[in-house]
Motif scaffolding. Structure first.
Motif, short mmCIF file in Angstrom:
data_model
loop_
_atom_site.label_atom_id
_atom_site.label_comp_id
_atom_site.label_asym_id
_atom_site.label_seq_id
_atom_site.Cartn_x
_atom_site.Cartn_y
_atom_site.Cartn_z
N GLY A 55 -1.53 -4.34 -10.68
CA GLY A 55 -2.74 -4.50 -9.89
C GLY A 55 -3.18 -3.21 -9.26
O GLY A 55 -2.58 -2.14 -9.45
N LYS A 56 -4.26 -3.30 -8.49
CA LYS A 56 -4.79 -2.15 -7.77
C LYS A 56 -5.11 -2.57 -6.34
O LYS A 56 -5.61 -3.66 -6.09
N LEU A 57 -4.82 -1.65 -5.42
CA LEU A 57 -5.19 -1.83 -4.03
C LEU A 57 -6.12 -0.68 -3.67
O LEU A 57 -5.72 0.49 -3.73
N PHE A 58 -7.36 -1.01 -3.32
CA PHE A 58 -8.32 -0.02 -2.87
C PHE A 58 -8.41 -0.12 -1.35
O PHE A 58 -8.66 -1.20 -0.81
N ILE A 59 -8.18 0.99 -0.68
CA ILE A 59 -8.33 1.04 0.77
C ILE A 59 -9.52 1.93 1.07
O ILE A 59 -9.51 3.12 0.75
N VAL A 60 -10.56 1.34 1.64
CA VAL A 60 -11.74 2.11 2.03
C VAL A 60 -11.51 2.50 3.48
O VAL A 60 -11.60 1.67 4.38
#
Length: 179
Positions: free
Chosen positions: A122-127
Motif C-alpha cells: 500500500g501507500k500512505l500519503f501524508i500531506v
C-alpha cells in the motif's frame, strides 16, 4: 483547536471548544480556580488559533476528540482531509490500500501524533502543514520506500508525527501543502 496556520483568526466555535476543554480540565483538578479563570478570559479574548492552542497545549485532548483513530481496510482508498480532529494515535492496518492523511486544515489538539502502521502492499500519503516533523525511526521496512522531507527534529515543531510499525511492499510519501 490549533489549525495548520496558527495566525489564522479564531472563530466563536474555536473559542467555545477551548473554553470547554479548559472547564473540563478545571473540573478534573488539572487547573486551579485562578488559572482556570485566567485561561478562560484569555480564550474568550483570543484572536488566533495559535493563541488558543497555547492555552490548551498542556491539557489532554479536547472533548469529542478520539484518542485513537483505527483505520482497517483491505483495498481501495481511505482519505482523511478537511477540518478533522487529529487524535493522539492512529492505528493503520491496511492491505492493498492507498491512505491519505491531509493535515492542511486538520484540528491539531496535541503536539505529538503516533501512527502505528501495519501496511502490506500500500501507500500512505501524508500531506504536511508548516511546522510538522515526521519521525520514521520506529518503522521496520521490508521492500518498502520512504519519501519524507521533514525528518529533522525540531523542538519547536507544532506537530511531531512518530511513525512506527511494519511496512511490507509499501511506501510512505510526504507531500507539502501548497498554501
Amino acid at each position: 483547536m490549533p489549525n495548520d496556520l496558527p495566525d489564522m483568526r479564531a472563530s466563536h466555535e474555536d473559542r467555545d471548544r477551548a473554553v470547554e476543554a479548559l472547564r473540563v480540565a478545571g473540573g478534573d483538578g488539572r487547573l486551579s480556580a485562578e488559572e482556570l479563570e485566567t485561561r478562560v478570559e484569555s480564550a474568550l479574548n483570543a484572536r488566533t488559533l495559535g493563541e488558543l492552542a497555547a492555552l490548551t497545549a498542556d491539557l489532554p485532548a479536547a472533548p469529542g476528540t478520539r484518542e485513537v483513530l483505527v483505520i482497517r481496510q483491505g483495498g481501495g482508498k481511505y482519505v482523511q482531509d478537511g477540518r478533522w480532529p487529529v487524535p493522539a494515535r492512529i492505528e493503520l492496518r491496511t492491505q492493498l490500500c492507498r491512505v491519505t492523511l491531509d493535515f492542511t486544515q486538520a484540528v491539531i489538539t496535541s503536539n505529538v501524533l503516533r501512527i502505528d502502521a501495519d501496511m502490506v502492499h500500500g501507500k500512505l500519503f501524508i500531506v504536511s502543514s508548516p511546522g510538522m516533523v515526521i519521525d520514521t525511526s520506529g518503522l521496520n521496512l521490508t521492500f518498502s520506500k520512504l519519501k519524507i522531507r521533514s525528518r529533522d527534529f525540531a523542538a519547536d515543531a507544532r506537530l511531531h508525527v512518530e511513525l512506527a510499525g511494519t511496512l511490507l511492499h509499501a511506501k510512505v510519501i510526504e507531500r507539502r501543502s501548497r498554501r
